[in-house]
Scaffold this motif. Structure first.
Motif, PDB file in Angstrom:
ATOM      1  N   ASP A  88       0.820  -1.209   0.000  1.00 43.54           N
ATOM      2  CA  ASP A  88       0.000   0.000   0.000  1.00 43.54           C
ATOM      3  C   ASP A  88       0.855   1.260   0.000  1.00 43.54           C
ATOM      4  O   ASP A  88       0.571   2.206  -0.726  1.00 43.54           O
ATOM      5  CB  ASP A  88      -0.938   0.020   1.211  1.00 43.54           C
ATOM      6  N   SER A  89       1.929   1.263   0.788  1.00 48.13           N
ATOM      7  CA  SER A  89       2.791   2.447   0.827  1.00 48.13           C
ATOM      8  C   SER A  89       3.553   2.601  -0.491  1.00 48.13           C
ATOM      9  O   SER A  89       3.790   3.717  -0.950  1.00 48.13           O
ATOM     10  CB  SER A  89       3.742   2.401   2.021  1.00 48.13           C
ATOM     11  N   ASN A 116       2.365   1.652  -3.456  1.00 46.68           N
ATOM     12  CA  ASN A 116       1.373   2.155  -4.398  1.00 46.68           C
ATOM     13  C   ASN A 116       1.132   3.641  -4.187  1.00 46.68           C
ATOM     14  O   ASN A 116       0.980   4.390  -5.141  1.00 46.68           O
ATOM     15  CB  ASN A 116       0.056   1.381  -4.280  1.00 46.68           C
ATOM     16  N   GLU A 117       1.094   4.060  -2.916  1.00 46.82           N
ATOM     17  CA  GLU A 117       0.896   5.472  -2.604  1.00 46.82           C
ATOM     18  C   GLU A 117       2.085   6.298  -3.103  1.00 46.82           C
ATOM     19  O   GLU A 117       1.900   7.368  -3.685  1.00 46.82           O
ATOM     20  CB  GLU A 117       0.707   5.661  -1.098  1.00 46.82           C
ATOM     21  N   PHE A 167       1.887   6.559  -6.810  1.00 44.76           N
ATOM     22  CA  PHE A 167       0.846   7.516  -7.159  1.00 44.76           C
ATOM     23  C   PHE A 167       1.341   8.943  -6.963  1.00 44.76           C
ATOM     24  O   PHE A 167       1.126   9.807  -7.814  1.00 44.76           O
ATOM     25  CB  PHE A 167      -0.423   7.257  -6.330  1.00 44.76           C
ATOM     26  N   GLU A 168       2.019   9.192  -5.837  1.00 41.17           N
ATOM     27  CA  GLU A 168       2.551  10.536  -5.558  1.00 41.17           C
ATOM     28  C   GLU A 168       3.574  10.928  -6.624  1.00 41.17           C
ATOM     29  O   GLU A 168       3.559  12.050  -7.119  1.00 41.17           O
ATOM     30  CB  GLU A 168       3.211  10.577  -4.163  1.00 41.17           C
TER      31      GLU A 168
END
Length: 144
Positions: free
Chosen positions: A3-4, A6-7, A10-11
């Motif tokens: 999840d981190s 992917n974040e 995305f950022e």
């Protein structure tokens, strides 16, 4: 972890999109933490923005710090950018020997702009001993 990651992806993607769309304030907000954490793509773009005062006040120290970090990590465009900083004496004291070194690193990764700049430096004897054969070799690698 996933999840981190992917974040962060995305950022980074959002920051690059903002940069490419010339929304530099947004790009700086998104890319700054990533650059501080060692992301070379973010470092390279933060260096460009800091050097040119895009979305922030010109900050030569930040520009040099991020360009050098990305270049040392092997980012070819950052190596080219750092070469130009040394060539022109922008953000750092002019040093033609270091400029040649950074252009060579980027040129060896296939960056045509660095190959061309290196060829011109050999042709002019700028930062290196004049060597027309070496200049020709780099021009040919660049596609001339």
């Amino acid at each position: 972890m996933s999840d981190s990651m992917n974040e962060m992806d995305f950022e980074l993607s959002s920051g690059i999109a903002a940069f490419e769309g010339k929304n530099f304030s947004r790009a700086a907000t998104l890319l700054s933490p990533l650059a501080e954490n060692g992301n070379t793509e973010a470092q390279y773009r933060m260096a460009i923005m800091a050097q040119g005062g895009l979305g922030m006040v010109v900050n030569e120290l930040m520009a040099y710090k991020f360009m050098k970090a990305a270049a040392e990590a092997g980012h070819p465009m950052a190596q080219h950018g750092l070469g130009f900083m040394y060539l022109e004496g922008e953000c750092i004291e002019q040093n033609l020997t270091k400029a040649v070194d950074w252009f060579k690193r980027a040129a060896e990764q296939g960056l045509a702009g660095s190959q061309t700049t290196l060829a011109m430096m050999y042709e002019e004897g700028r930062g290196v001993e004049k060597d027309l054969d070496e200049a020709k070799r780099w021009y040919e690698k660049a596609g001339f």
